[in-house]
Design an enzyme around this catalytic site. Structure first.
Site, mmCIF file in Angstrom:
data_model
loop_
_atom_site.group_PDB
_atom_site.id
_atom_site.type_symbol
_atom_site.label_atom_id
_atom_site.label_comp_id
_atom_site.label_asym_id
_atom_site.label_seq_id
_atom_site.Cartn_x
_atom_site.Cartn_y
_atom_site.Cartn_z
ATOM 1 N N PHE A 42 0.853 -0.952 0.034
ATOM 2 C CA PHE A 42 0.032 -0.138 0.079
ATOM 3 C C PHE A 42 0.971 1.237 0.010
ATOM 4 C CE2 PHE A 42 -3.167 2.880 2.008
ATOM 5 C CZ PHE A 42 -4.144 2.654 1.318
ATOM 6 N N ASP A 81 2.556 -5.682 8.141
ATOM 7 C CA ASP A 81 1.387 -4.803 8.137
ATOM 8 C C ASP A 81 0.082 -5.914 7.706
ATOM 9 O OD1 ASP A 81 -0.777 -3.076 7.566
ATOM 10 O OD2 ASP A 81 0.546 -1.711 6.772
ATOM 11 N N ARG A 110 -12.697 -4.129 -6.678
ATOM 12 C CA ARG A 110 -12.534 -4.916 -5.619
ATOM 13 C C ARG A 110 -13.832 -5.411 -4.989
ATOM 14 N NH1 ARG A 110 -8.249 -2.549 -1.676
ATOM 15 N NH2 ARG A 110 -9.959 -1.171 -1.133
ATOM 16 N N TYR A 158 -10.258 -0.355 11.094
ATOM 17 C CA TYR A 158 -11.554 -0.258 10.372
ATOM 18 C C TYR A 158 -11.844 -0.984 9.226
ATOM 19 C CZ TYR A 158 -8.350 2.748 7.312
ATOM 20 O OH TYR A 158 -7.226 3.141 6.761
ATOM 21 N N LYS A 159 -10.928 -1.872 9.035
ATOM 22 C CA LYS A 159 -11.387 -2.705 7.807
ATOM 23 C C LYS A 159 -11.990 -4.005 8.362
ATOM 24 C CE LYS A 159 -7.568 -0.907 5.161
ATOM 25 N NZ LYS A 159 -6.193 -0.491 4.773
HETATM 26 C C1 PLP Z 1 -5.578 0.582 4.726
HETATM 27 C C2 PLP Z 1 -4.103 0.240 4.887
HETATM 28 C C3 PLP Z 1 -3.475 1.399 5.395
HETATM 29 C C4 PLP Z 1 -4.370 2.669 6.020
HETATM 30 O O1 PLP Z 1 -3.333 3.451 6.659
HETATM 31 P P1 PLP Z 1 -4.170 4.787 7.551
HETATM 32 O O2 PLP Z 1 -2.942 5.262 8.395
HETATM 33 O O3 PLP Z 1 -5.062 4.046 8.655
HETATM 34 O O4 PLP Z 1 -4.716 5.678 6.464
HETATM 35 C C5 PLP Z 1 -2.114 1.233 5.440
HETATM 36 N N1 PLP Z 1 -1.303 0.338 4.980
HETATM 37 C C6 PLP Z 1 -2.056 -0.821 4.244
HETATM 38 C C7 PLP Z 1 -1.344 -1.928 3.915
HETATM 39 C C8 PLP Z 1 -3.433 -0.471 4.106
HETATM 40 O O5 PLP Z 1 -3.955 -1.500 3.593
#
Ligand code: PLP
Length: 399
Positions: free
Chosen positions: A115, A186, A358, A211-212
């Protein structure tokens, strides 16, 4: 039996009628318990108890309490996970700590499926340190080969956000550590989606998202894990008062709190952390392996339906469910417009550049009838070119 079980978990969510929600990989649906809890914290704790609620309602212990509850879902022992901050900020904290342990090695190895925020944070960390650290980004399939004794930190996201491709956590962690690298995972698309075994795999650091699949609500606090025997040697870069050994002694100098608590920074966002805490009630009694099996069954059903009736779309996710997270992605050149058309008909997924549609399968609230409905709607949209309207092409800020 199993159908009844998931009927019960579904009933714990407040979902709008007529909506098929396939975006739990991006923002989990709202558990009724989260809503009730936030109302309670507003009306009873904040409204009535005021500042006393830090003690009387246990606000001060929320980061540790929520951390332990998340830890139970990701194979982390009690006292090794703390909730707070965003995933990006936790990654920053974990990466700085990991690089310090990895010294004198200066290479962070990651992959191009990661990400972007993870890569951006790593870039910033290299710049901030100003000592010649380097972020090396390779293809996800080339990570194993790119590991060598020069790598200081292997920083990976277990499940790629675009295709749902899943790394082999056990194998890569073992290999990284055998070569003397520090392992940082992560778990943004892992926690709450399938079993994770942080302790069993010997992972050094991990971060993840609230939040996921954990359904903590928009902008919910994230979490950070540190391997128990490393905790005492972590010198936090963001050395805030909540990570101090005695925050209310108000000493002039920083002394880190014992264990993972030292990775707390400032005052926790009580309302959103309470929502996350209550959202985790839904996971009580859930067997993560059964959850994963259900997710695979739903995903396979969706793939089969789309491939049978919608040849315009190409599967972008790994075909073998062993290498997929809890999402399925399809490539389609008009993917953005097709997704908007789908959303207009109550089937909610999302889109990632350049052409990826997705679909997240969160088994706690998604069943086979949802899959059937989503597939039927998508087949109709693509088959009859119902996406071909200007309003479906207009890009929103959030895709
Ligand atoms: C969703 C996601 C994030 C989100 O980061 P925030 O700091 O909460 O905005 C970070 N890394 C990965 C791999 C994600 O999928």
């Amino acid at each position: 039996m199993i159908e009844d079980f998931f009927q019960r978990t579904r009933a714990m969510f407040d979902l709008p009628k007529g909506v098929v929600y396939l975006d739990g990989n991006s923002l989990g649906a709202m558990p009724k318990s989260a809503r009730e809890r936030v109302l309670h914290e507003l009306d009873e704790s904040w409204g009535r108890e005021l500042i006393r609620a830090w003690n009387t309602a246990g606000w001060i212990d929320l980061p540790a309490r929520v951390g332990d509850r998340i830890g139970a879902l990701i194979g982390a022992p009690k006292g090794s996970v703390v909730a707070g901050d965003s995933t990006s900020v936790n990654l920053f904290k974990a990466l700085l700590a990991a690089l310090e342990l990895a010294a004198p090695r200066k290479v962070i190895l990651s992959d191009s499926g990661n990400f972007p925020t993870d890569l951006y944070v790593a870039e910033g960390v290299c710049r901030l340190l100003g000592r010649g650290h380097e972020l090396r980004v390779v293809d996800p399939k080339a990570v194993e080969c790119a590991l060598n004794e020069g790598v200081g930190v292997l920083m990976l996201t277990e499940v790629g956000y675009r295709t749902g491709r899943k790394h082999d956590m056990r194998l890569l962690t073992e290999k990284a550590k055998a070569l003397g690298a520090v392992m940082l995972w992560d778990l943004a698309h892992s926690a709450g989606a399938f079993p994770v075994d942080l302790a069993g795999c010997g992972v050094d650091f991990a971060v993840g998202c609230g939040y996921k699949y954990l359904n903590g609500g928009p902008g919910a606090p994230a979490f950070i894990y540190v391997r128990p025997d490393l905790q005492a040697s972590v010198a936090p870069a963001l050395s805030g008062w909540m990570g101090h050994a005695a925050p209310f002694a108000f000493e002039l100098g920083y002394r880190p709190a014992p264990a993972v608590d030292r990775l707390r920074v400032g005052t926790p966002p009580v309302l959103s952390m309470s929502a996350l805490d209550a959202a985790l009630d839904v996971f009580e009694g859930v067997d993560m392996l059964a959850l994963q099996e259900r997710s695979i069954a739903l995903s396979e059903d969706f793939i089969r339906r789309i491939e049978a009736d919608c040849p315009e779309l190409q599967l972008a996710s790994p075909r073998d469910s062993a290498w997929r997270g809890s999402q399925v992605s399809f490539r389609f050149t008009e993917g953005y417009a097709a997704m908007q058309a789908l959303i207009a008909r109550g089937v909610i997924g999302d889109f990632r550049e350049p052409d990826v549609m997705r679909f997240g399968f969160a088994p706690l609230y998604i069943g086979f009838s949802d899959v059937e409905m989503a597939a039927r709607t998508l087949v109709e949209i693509v088959g009859r070119r119902l996406w071909d309207r200007p309003e479906y092409r207009a890009r929103n800020k959030v895709t």
